[in-house]
Motif scaffolding. Structure first.
Motif, short mmCIF file in Angstrom:
data_model
loop_
_atom_site.label_atom_id
_atom_site.label_comp_id
_atom_site.label_asym_id
_atom_site.label_seq_id
_atom_site.Cartn_x
_atom_site.Cartn_y
_atom_site.Cartn_z
N VAL A 103 1.94 1.91 0.67
CA VAL A 103 2.66 0.67 0.39
C VAL A 103 3.05 0.60 -1.08
CG1 VAL A 103 2.42 -1.85 0.32
CG2 VAL A 103 1.57 -0.57 2.29
N ASN A 177 -6.37 5.48 10.21
CA ASN A 177 -6.25 4.29 9.38
C ASN A 177 -7.32 3.24 9.66
OD1 ASN A 177 -3.56 4.57 7.84
ND2 ASN A 177 -3.01 5.17 9.92
N HIS A 180 -9.03 -0.90 7.70
CA HIS A 180 -8.11 -1.54 6.75
C HIS A 180 -8.55 -2.99 6.55
CE1 HIS A 180 -5.30 1.65 5.99
NE2 HIS A 180 -4.44 0.83 5.44
N HIS A 183 -6.47 -5.98 5.30
CA HIS A 183 -5.48 -6.61 6.16
C HIS A 183 -6.10 -7.24 7.40
CE1 HIS A 183 -2.42 -5.27 3.48
NE2 HIS A 183 -2.97 -4.08 3.48
N CYS A 193 1.58 -11.62 3.34
CA CYS A 193 1.02 -10.40 2.77
C CYS A 193 2.08 -9.31 2.75
CB CYS A 193 -0.18 -9.95 3.62
SG CYS A 193 -1.02 -8.46 3.00
N CYS A 195 1.88 -6.53 3.94
CA CYS A 195 1.88 -5.80 5.20
C CYS A 195 2.76 -6.46 6.25
CB CYS A 195 0.46 -5.65 5.73
SG CYS A 195 -0.22 -7.18 6.44
N CYS A 200 -4.13 -12.41 4.90
CA CYS A 200 -5.03 -11.25 4.87
C CYS A 200 -6.03 -11.37 3.73
CB CYS A 200 -4.23 -9.96 4.69
SG CYS A 200 -3.10 -9.58 6.04
#
Length: 338
Positions: A103, A177, A180, A183, A193, A195, A200
């Motif tokens: 990101v 992943n 996380h 998030h 957020c 994302c 989050c």
């Protein structure tokens, strides 16, 4: 034989910095270097990483000082380079295909990082993991979690990353992943957020978000300040700074407890730049965790600071060590495998 023979190359890639190190089989960093993460297109970012890798190998005496990356890695093919390469990168990523789309690195979208690094290092194993996983694995191997079987590791910095080790093994997930935690949604009516979701953990607990929230409340609103200044003011008793840290701590605690009751673990290790705030962060986190963790099997949930300055690098190298046959790692401490 060189003192640097029999090492694995660990690489740690984030939005702020890129680091590389040669790490021994017992988790000791032999030589390391770092650079700020550059801006630019995909090839420009990778060129900087390639130069960093070459410099680390040269500093270790694996190639003549100042030689090109290709020359340094050619030395590896002669048997005095790294035995394997482990890469920790900001996510999300596609572990199976070796692609990364951090990101906070705009130039890399579905960037074939594993293939590009493999082109540099030649015929040695290369593996990839999320940077939060590597942080957790590093702390498990030689840091705050070396005496436990399972832990949740959290990095609180420009974002909030995490990784989980269960019974000595990193929890990777279907796509690579897992964990996380940044998030995990803790406020359905919360702020947007990066994302794409809302409320989050990261929107409350990351350094930049805490600074922005404090400024909106009138704290040093016209100054160029960062989370370190915010934490210093909180330590000095500034009411706005303390309130913002308490908000961030509550969000972190909610994410921690949600993870703990899902995975069934009791040890949490927190590192990263914001964690350097010390008691300003840890005291309210521990208070909120105690309030939220009511089920009996998480009643003893503990939260402690990270012990390593380079946990991500060490954990990335551990991923590389775990690719090798047992004969290569017979004297390695710990029992995790990737």
């Amino acid at each position: 034989m060189s003192d640097h023979a029999g090492t694995v190359l660990g690489i740690d890639i984030g939005g702020t910095k890129m680091a590389a190190a040669l790490v021994s089989a017992d988790g000791r960093i032999v030589t390391a270097d770092r650079i700020p993460t550059p801006t630019g297109d995909a090839d420009q970012v990778f060129a900087a990483l390639a130069e960093l890798i070459g410099r680390v190998l040269s500093e270790a005496g694996l190639a003549a000082a100042g030689s090109a990356v290709a020359g340094a890695l050619a030395a590896g093919s002669a048997g005095i380079g790294p035995l394997a390469v482990g890469i920790g990168s900001a996510g999300p990523l596609d572990q199976e295909r070796g692609l990364v789309s951090p990101v906070n690195i705009a130039g890399w979208r579905n960037f074939p990082l594993v293939d590009r690094v493999r082109e540099l290092v030649g015929d040695v194993p290369v593996t990839l993991g999320v940077d939060g996983h590597c942080f957790a694995l590093g702390e498990f191997w030689t840091g705050a979690g070396r005496d436990v079987s399972s832990l949740l590791g959290i990095v609180v910095s420009t974002g909030v990353g995490a990784g989980i080790v269960v019974d000595g093994k990193p929890m990777i997930g279907q796509s690579g992943n897992a964990a996380h935690l940044g998030h995990v949604v803790v406020d359905l009516d919360g702020e947007a957020c990066a994302c794409g979701s809302y409320g989050c953990v990261e929107t409350y607990a990351s350094g930049p978000r805490m600074v922005a929230r404090a400024k909106r409340r009138g704290w040093r609103s016209t100054e160029d300040v960062d989370a370190a200044v915010l934490s210093a003011d909180a330590a000095a008793g500034d009411e706005i700074a303390l309130a913002v840290f308490d908000d961030g701590a509550q969000a972190l605690a909610a994410g921690i407890v949600a993870t703990a009751v899902t995975v069934d673990l009791t040890t949490v290790v927190i590192g990263g730049g914001v964690a350097k705030a010390g008691p300003v962060l840890f005291d309210p986190v521990q208070r909120w965790v105690k309030r939220l963790a009511q089920l009996p099997f998480v009643a003893d949930l503990t939260v402690e600071p990270a012990q390593l300055d380079n946990a991500g690098l060490i954990g990335a190298a551990r991923l590389g060590w775990d690719l090798l046959p047992p004969a290569s790692t017979a004297h390695r401490s710990g029992s995790a495998s990737g």
